[in-house]
Motif scaffolding. Structure first.
Motif, PDB file in Angstrom:
ATOM      1  N   TRP A  15       0.827  -1.204   0.000  1.00 52.99           N
ATOM      2  CA  TRP A  15       0.000   0.000   0.000  1.00 52.99           C
ATOM      3  C   TRP A  15       0.863   1.256   0.000  1.00 52.99           C
ATOM      4  CZ3 TRP A  15      -0.699   3.924   3.658  1.00 52.99           C
ATOM      5  CH2 TRP A  15      -1.748   4.798   3.393  1.00 52.99           C
ATOM      6  N   TYR A  18       2.285   1.714  -3.445  1.00 58.48           N
ATOM      7  CA  TYR A  18       1.215   2.120  -4.354  1.00 58.48           C
ATOM      8  C   TYR A  18       0.916   3.608  -4.213  1.00 58.48           C
ATOM      9  CZ  TYR A  18      -3.496   2.339  -6.356  1.00 58.48           C
ATOM     10  OH  TYR A  18      -4.598   2.680  -7.083  1.00 58.48           O
ATOM     11  N   THR A  19       0.783   4.070  -2.988  1.00 53.40           N
ATOM     12  CA  THR A  19       0.492   5.489  -2.774  1.00 53.40           C
ATOM     13  C   THR A  19       1.689   6.365  -3.139  1.00 53.40           C
ATOM     14  OG1 THR A  19       1.055   5.306  -0.434  1.00 53.40           O
ATOM     15  CG2 THR A  19      -1.267   5.114  -1.009  1.00 53.40           C
TER      16      THR A  19
END
Length: 60
Positions: A15, A18-19
């Motif tokens: 995550w 991804y961010t």
């Protein structure tokens, strides 16, 4: 229990990556600067190809 912790840790790392890459706003995985370079190179390639076609037409 350790397996669950590892899965959660990997999910958190995924995550974060991804961010950091732009999340949903990113259209491609290629950074913008590299994408611009690729587009310039494509333009140069098109010009060279057109010049080659014109040269072939002149030789006939």
């Amino acid at each position: 229990m350790r397996l669950l912790g590892m899965i959660l840790a990997l999910g958190a790392i995924g995550w974060l990556l991804y961010t950091a890459a732009g999340g949903e706003d990113a259209e491609t995985a290629i950074p913008e600067g590299y994408q611009q370079s690729l587009e310039k190179a494509q333009g140069v390639q098109d010009i060279v190809n057109q010049a080659g076609v014109l040269k072939e037409e002149d030789t006939y």
